[in-house]
Design an enzyme around this catalytic site. Structure first.
Site, PDB file in Angstrom:
ATOM      1  N   SER A 103      -9.535 -16.565  14.879  1.00 19.08           N
ATOM      2  CA  SER A 103      -9.881 -16.752  16.298  1.00 19.08           C
ATOM      3  C   SER A 103      -8.737 -16.247  17.162  1.00 19.08           C
ATOM      4  O   SER A 103      -7.572 -16.254  16.730  1.00 19.08           O
ATOM      5  CB  SER A 103     -10.105 -18.239  16.578  1.00 19.08           C
ATOM      6  N   TYR A 109      -7.317 -26.768  16.479  1.00 16.62           N
ATOM      7  CA  TYR A 109      -8.131 -25.596  16.134  1.00 16.62           C
ATOM      8  C   TYR A 109      -7.262 -24.337  16.018  1.00 16.62           C
ATOM      9  O   TYR A 109      -7.367 -23.582  15.042  1.00 16.62           O
ATOM     10  CB  TYR A 109      -9.211 -25.399  17.208  1.00 16.62           C
TER      11      TYR A 109
HETATM   12  N1  LIG Z   1     -18.071 -18.437  19.106  1.00 19.84           N
HETATM   13  C1  LIG Z   1     -16.827 -18.151  19.445  1.00 19.84           C
HETATM   14  O1  LIG Z   1     -16.485 -17.936  20.610  1.00 19.84           O
HETATM   15  C2  LIG Z   1     -15.772 -18.064  18.373  1.00 19.84           C
HETATM   16  C3  LIG Z   1     -14.542 -17.510  18.732  1.00 19.84           C
HETATM   17  C4  LIG Z   1     -13.559 -17.405  17.761  1.00 19.84           C
HETATM   18  C5  LIG Z   1     -13.813 -17.821  16.462  1.00 19.84           C
HETATM   19  N2  LIG Z   1     -15.009 -18.352  16.150  1.00 19.84           N
HETATM   20  C6  LIG Z   1     -15.212 -18.777  14.759  1.00 19.84           C
HETATM   21  O2  LIG Z   1     -16.371 -18.159  14.248  1.00 19.84           O
HETATM   22  C7  LIG Z   1     -16.986 -18.988  13.282  1.00 19.84           C
HETATM   23  C8  LIG Z   1     -18.454 -19.181  13.630  1.00 19.84           C
HETATM   24  O3  LIG Z   1     -18.565 -19.547  14.985  1.00 19.84           O
HETATM   25  P1  LIG Z   1     -19.999 -19.787  15.655  1.00 19.84           P
HETATM   26  O4  LIG Z   1     -19.764 -19.774  17.136  1.00 19.84           O
HETATM   27  O5  LIG Z   1     -21.000 -18.901  15.058  1.00 19.84           O
HETATM   28  O6  LIG Z   1     -20.241 -21.294  15.197  1.00 19.84           O
HETATM   29  P2  LIG Z   1     -21.568 -22.176  15.116  1.00 19.84           P
HETATM   30  O7  LIG Z   1     -21.113 -23.564  15.396  1.00 19.84           O
HETATM   31  O8  LIG Z   1     -22.657 -21.577  15.936  1.00 19.84           O
HETATM   32  O9  LIG Z   1     -21.975 -22.053  13.601  1.00 19.84           O
HETATM   33  C9  LIG Z   1     -21.109 -22.557  12.610  1.00 19.84           C
HETATM   34  C10 LIG Z   1     -21.936 -22.891  11.388  1.00 19.84           C
HETATM   35  O10 LIG Z   1     -21.034 -23.398  10.414  1.00 19.84           O
HETATM   36  C11 LIG Z   1     -21.653 -24.526   9.794  1.00 19.84           C
HETATM   37  N3  LIG Z   1     -20.632 -25.397   9.234  1.00 19.84           N
HETATM   38  C12 LIG Z   1     -19.827 -26.270   9.895  1.00 19.84           C
HETATM   39  N4  LIG Z   1     -19.065 -26.935   9.002  1.00 19.84           N
HETATM   40  C13 LIG Z   1     -19.393 -26.470   7.776  1.00 19.84           C
HETATM   41  C14 LIG Z   1     -18.970 -26.789   6.457  1.00 19.84           C
HETATM   42  N5  LIG Z   1     -18.063 -27.737   6.247  1.00 19.84           N
HETATM   43  N6  LIG Z   1     -19.493 -26.099   5.427  1.00 19.84           N
HETATM   44  C15 LIG Z   1     -20.438 -25.168   5.627  1.00 19.84           C
HETATM   45  N7  LIG Z   1     -20.909 -24.848   6.859  1.00 19.84           N
HETATM   46  C16 LIG Z   1     -20.383 -25.486   7.919  1.00 19.84           C
HETATM   47  C17 LIG Z   1     -22.446 -25.196  10.897  1.00 19.84           C
HETATM   48  O11 LIG Z   1     -23.466 -26.060  10.378  1.00 19.84           O
HETATM   49  C18 LIG Z   1     -22.982 -23.981  11.653  1.00 19.84           C
HETATM   50  O12 LIG Z   1     -24.245 -23.574  11.166  1.00 19.84           O
HETATM   51  C19 LIG Z   1     -16.171 -20.284  13.262  1.00 19.84           C
HETATM   52  O13 LIG Z   1     -15.240 -20.233  12.204  1.00 19.84           O
HETATM   53  C20 LIG Z   1     -15.439 -20.258  14.600  1.00 19.84           C
HETATM   54  O14 LIG Z   1     -14.233 -20.971  14.559  1.00 19.84           O
HETATM   55  C21 LIG Z   1     -16.005 -18.483  17.075  1.00 19.84           C
END
Ligand SMILES: NC(=O)c1ccc[n+]([C@@H]2O[C@H](COP(=O)([O-])OP(=O)(O)OC[C@H]3O[C@@H](n4cnc5c(N)ncnc54)[C@H](O)[C@@H]3O)[C@@H](O)[C@H]2O)c1
Length: 256
Positions: free
Chosen positions: A151, A161
């Site tokens: 991230s 985080y």
């Molecule tokens: N959306 C953003 O702006 C953003 C920015 C930087 C990084 N990220 C990273 O990208 C990744 C995905 O983000 P997103 O926005 O698609 O998230 P999201 O919350 O939409 O989806 C995350 C998915 O991970 C699953 N999950 C959570 N804990 C879990 C576990 N212990 N085992 C298996 N599955 C699990 C959830 O059920 C969910 O379906 C994350 O690692 C997040 O930190 C997101």
């Protein structure tokens, strides 16, 4: 351009395992890879989300399966990798995407120890466990690639985080070093703010405005921006790149 124009891409018949595949980036990665002919396994702690995403993505004949898996549970991860081995005989692409995010971008004392423990278990140990469990299935497979999702918070952000995602950058370098001799490249993407459903639901409006104000490019990032980075890092176009974290932030990186 229709996604299935890429059916004959280099991803055809490659096997991809995507954690957190039930929604957000994970599902979008699954859609892009399966549209290009990859055989995709979506693993999510929310098993129902994983199976319904898999059903949706396989509706037009793509090979996508969904399974319940908590990346922080060692035996669950081992069982998921066994299922991949049984169904597909090996693994070419691992995407360590599952993560606890928006609501966890807060100081340690605000979240408290048990929540801190869980964030580190999922974001850090989940990446370690899936990577180590996938290693025997990926060793020696031509073009094998691991892509971790870090991230922009891994740069100059000292929340729970942010520190967990800093560890993901470190793990990317460690495993790149350890697995190079086995022919496995390991890279990461550090997305900026991307409006997935979870972010829309959990991020306060003020934070959204602040981040957009710090970007050089004024539009909000989209899932497509991150999918394009994933396709690059998982493909032979990045064959000489390992151990790197690619920031995809609309220029937010320059303010951190
Ligand atoms: N959306 C953003 O702006 C953003 C920015 C930087 C990084 N990220 C990273 O990208 C990744 C995905 O983000 P997103 O926005 O698609 O998230 P999201 O919350 O939409 O989806 C995350 C998915 O991970 C699953 N999950 C959570 N804990 C879990 C576990 N212990 N085992 C298996 N599955 C699990 C959830 O059920 C969910 O379906 C994350 O690692 C997040 O930190 C997101």
């Amino acid at each position: 351009m229709a996604d299935n124009e890429f059916q004959d891409s280099e991803f055809r018949d490659r096997v991809a395992f995507i954690t957190g595949g039930g929604r957000g980036f994970g599902k979008a990665f699954g859609a892009a890879l399966s549209a290009r002919g990859a055989r995709v396994v979506l693993a999510d702690i929310d098993g129902e989300a994983a199976t319904s995403a898999a059903a949706e993505l396989s509706a037009n004949g793509a090979d996508v399966t969904g399974l319940a898996c908590d990346v922080a549970d060692e035996s669950g991860v081992a069982a998921a990798m066994d299922a991949v081995a049984t169904r597909h005989g090996g693994l070419d692409i691992l995407v360590n995407n599952a993560g606890l995010h928006a609501a966890y971008n807060r100081p340690f004392h605000e979240l408290g120890l048990s929540t801190v423990q869980r964030v580190f278990d999922v974001n850090v140990m989940g990446t370690v466990m899936c990577t180590m469990a996938a290693h025997p299935l990926m060793t020696g497979r031509p073009g094998a690639a691991i892509v971790n999702i870090s991230s922009s918070a891994a740069y100059g952000n000292h929340t729970v985080y942010g520190v967990s995602k800093l560890a993901v950058r470190g793990l990317t370098m460690s495993f790149a070093r350890e697995y190079a001799a086995d022919g496995i490249r390991v890279n990461a993407i550090a997305p900026g703010l991307i409006l997935t459903d979870t972010v829309r639901a959990e991020l306060p409006e003020a934070d959204l405005k602040r981040v957009l104000g710090q970007q050089l490019l004024s539009r909000a990032g989209s899932e497509t921006d991150i999918v394009d980075a994933l396709l690059y890092l998982a493909s032979s176009k990045s064959a000489f790149i390992t151990g790197e974290t690619l920031r995809v932030t609309g220029g937010f990186a320059l303010s951190a």
